[in-house]
Design an enzyme around this catalytic site. Structure first.
Site, PDB file in Angstrom:
ATOM      1  N   SER A  75      38.815  40.698  34.019  1.00  0.00           N
ATOM      2  CA  SER A  75      39.911  40.737  33.049  1.00  0.00           C
ATOM      3  C   SER A  75      39.585  39.889  31.831  1.00  0.00           C
ATOM      4  O   SER A  75      38.876  38.883  31.930  1.00  0.00           O
ATOM      5  CB  SER A  75      41.180  40.197  33.709  1.00  0.00           C
ATOM      6  OG  SER A  75      42.180  39.944  32.743  1.00  0.00           O
TER       7      SER A  75
ATOM      8  N   TYR B 126      45.279  33.468  37.492  1.00  0.00           N
ATOM      9  CA  TYR B 126      44.664  34.800  37.562  1.00  0.00           C
ATOM     10  C   TYR B 126      43.329  34.819  36.814  1.00  0.00           C
ATOM     11  O   TYR B 126      42.308  35.265  37.340  1.00  0.00           O
ATOM     12  CB  TYR B 126      45.640  35.809  36.946  1.00  0.00           C
ATOM     13  CG  TYR B 126      45.128  37.227  36.841  1.00  0.00           C
ATOM     14  CD1 TYR B 126      45.095  38.066  37.947  1.00  0.00           C
ATOM     15  CD2 TYR B 126      44.711  37.748  35.609  1.00  0.00           C
ATOM     16  CE1 TYR B 126      44.654  39.377  37.835  1.00  0.00           C
ATOM     17  CE2 TYR B 126      44.269  39.049  35.489  1.00  0.00           C
ATOM     18  CZ  TYR B 126      44.242  39.862  36.602  1.00  0.00           C
ATOM     19  OH  TYR B 126      43.803  41.155  36.487  1.00  0.00           O
TER      20      TYR B 126
ATOM     21  N   LYS C  83      39.523  35.369  38.356  1.00  0.00           N
ATOM     22  CA  LYS C  83      38.599  36.405  37.887  1.00  0.00           C
ATOM     23  C   LYS C  83      37.280  35.775  37.414  1.00  0.00           C
ATOM     24  O   LYS C  83      36.194  36.303  37.670  1.00  0.00           O
ATOM     25  CB  LYS C  83      39.236  37.226  36.755  1.00  0.00           C
ATOM     26  CG  LYS C  83      40.408  38.109  37.199  1.00  0.00           C
ATOM     27  CD  LYS C  83      39.948  39.237  38.118  1.00  0.00           C
ATOM     28  CE  LYS C  83      41.054  40.227  38.438  1.00  0.00           C
ATOM     29  NZ  LYS C  83      40.603  41.283  39.382  1.00  0.00           N
TER      30      LYS C  83
END
Lengths: 328, 328
Positions: B126, B150, B154
């Site tokens: 991402s 998050y 990643k």
């Protein structure tokens, strides 16, 4: 204040412990207890302050919770499997360098959730988080693309350090230490060990092998500077560091040839003659993917300072650890 | 060739599965089996090729070993807890986004050690691996300092992907997908959901809330482009990618205002009137720390292509998913 050192039997950890005992305080606060932990119990004692030495395997479940139960105000996390070791032992490297670090961070987070505990965590990272292709010098905002498992593991913990700090679970600072020269004592398994060996062994009248070419350039600082970096990080205003919590430490950029010239100034041509060139392709390949020099602007602005010459590195060694002391 | 999709019930995963079924091949090799896995069993079937849909919780021990026992040639790893979810549920985010990814990589490594198995792994990363302060545009070698859990997760998996690939355990490629617009169906828990909502809802004659200012700039691509990226990555020559295995995907840089202008061109002022500005400081803060635009030179050189206008994003949606199809 209570201080915990993980990896206190290592060279830097032991020097840090002894310095803290000598000083008796950190950032104007008296040290009330020192917990010294390593996979083998550190052999350090003090009459001045309570000093517990413990053999702890940080990869075992529950061990870190026990250490955190004491609620140390500052945690120095220096426990690691070194570069060549982590390259040989893939699973072991991840277990020690990633899983144990995360277990430490989780133990702190759970304590934080219980009573708001929020210690300063000083993490020993490495310039091995950087991998080729690399600019020269490397700026503070350069991408971390390590080319060793060790560097990967350190980069992962740097990311965790930022996230746990952002969440408020602790106040973390990571230090990317230069290669430490001159390491006292015996060679360790680190691929970078020869940077010390080519000075240390000849200074003691012993032969030393050089596994890379003499034009190899590297980034060095003394053990004394490393201890100073760690103590400075422990006392630093966290807000001044910003979101990205890991800092490249200042160091000295020199070639192997430059190291040998300084050796000649300190100990003469007979010492230099003890160095034999014995190329090792495995070590040379690892070193080739490592950084050569940095512009550590963030660290300099925060007051971190290193030596300016190989002559200074040799002087520090002779004062703190040199052959005369080894003979004691 | 056998293909495994983890996260096949998700929007992109399901579209990818359907596209693979339609094509029947990937990079000139016939697809002989398709394993579609998600926490709830995907509802996809094919008369043309063997297609197994399974409900699997990848955070449970041993589940990934079972999937790898089939020795899929290509693994699309799309399973993830989304951004807002991982921010709310700290432990869950790390369990799904880091631990399950590492368990997958370990299952592959163990198979590799057994019989030399070495699949292509395509990992959906991402642009959230980047965090403020950010240049505009962001170059391919910019440092990853995520400001969400998050994004941290990643970035950690990107590092693992490089190390496992370097070691030869698999041949990994990570794709930093732009924000996908227009997502069909219902809003999900992603903080970026409104970028789709402000087009999708008005196109269906429904009201939509805009939680950020209209001058917010972001990096978008269609679901169709995302599927194309994944398939292109699966077929790519790994040697051409180099050591750093994650690539920022091309996308479209636009403001929210630019999106709304394209909506007006497609559906008129009545559609635009359905958007209400309802600032949400939590979402605005997350988005503010996200990237705005990129120079995805590596991906462009490797042949990845995205849309050039919001009008194209709307057209793709109307052709592939639009309100008419939802009504079926």
């Amino acid at each position: 204040m209570r201080i915990l050192i993980l990896g206190a039997a290592g060279m830097i950890g032991a020097k840090l412990a002894r310095k803290l005992i000598t000083e008796g305080q950190l950032s104007d606060r008296a040290i009330t207890a020192l917990d010294l932990v390593d996979v083998q119990a550190p052999e350090i004692s003090s009459t001045a302050l309570p000093c517990q030495c413990r053999a702890v395997d940080v990869t075992q479940d529950g061990t870190l919770e026990e250490l955190i139960a004491e609620r140390p105000d500052v945690i120095f996390h220096l426990a690691a499997m070194v570069s060549a070791g982590a390259e040989r032992d893939f699973e072991g490297g991840y277990r020690v360098n990633v899983d144990a670090s995360r277990a430490l961070f989780e133990a702190i987070r759970k304590a934080h959730m219980t009573d708001g505990y929020r210690p300063r965590v000083v993490f020993a990272s490495s310039i091995a988080v950087y991998g080729a292709p690399l600019p020269d010098p490397i700026e503070d905002n350069h991408i971390r693309t390590p080319q060793t498992s060790y560097g990967t593991q350190k980069a992962i913990v740097e990311l965790l350090l930022d996230d746990y700090t952002r969440r408020g679970f602790f106040d973390g600072i990571g230090l990317r230490l230069p290669t430490i020269v001159i390491r006292p004592g015996q060679p360790n398994a680190a691929a970078s060990g020869f940077f010390s060996g080519i000075l240390r062994e000849p200074l003691a009248g012993l032969p030393s092998r050089l596994p890379v070419a003499r034009d190899v350039t590297h980034w060095l600082a003394s053990p004394r500077a490393a201890v100073r970096f760690l103590m400075h990080a422990a006392a630093l205003d966290g807000a001044a560091v910003g979101h990205h919590r890991s800092l490249t430490m200042p160091g000295l950029c020199t070639t192997v040839a430059g190291q040998i010239e300084a050796l000649e100034r300190a100990a003469g041509p007979d010492a230099v003659a003890l160095i034999s060139d014995e190329p090792n392709t495995e070590i040379a390949a690892m070193i080739a993917a490592w950084p050569r020099s940095f512009s550590p602007d963030r660290a300099l602005a925060l007051g971190f300072e290193a030596e300016g010459s190989v002559d200074a590195l040799i002087s520090v060694y002779l004062e703190d650890d040199g052959p005369a002391k080894d003979a004691d």
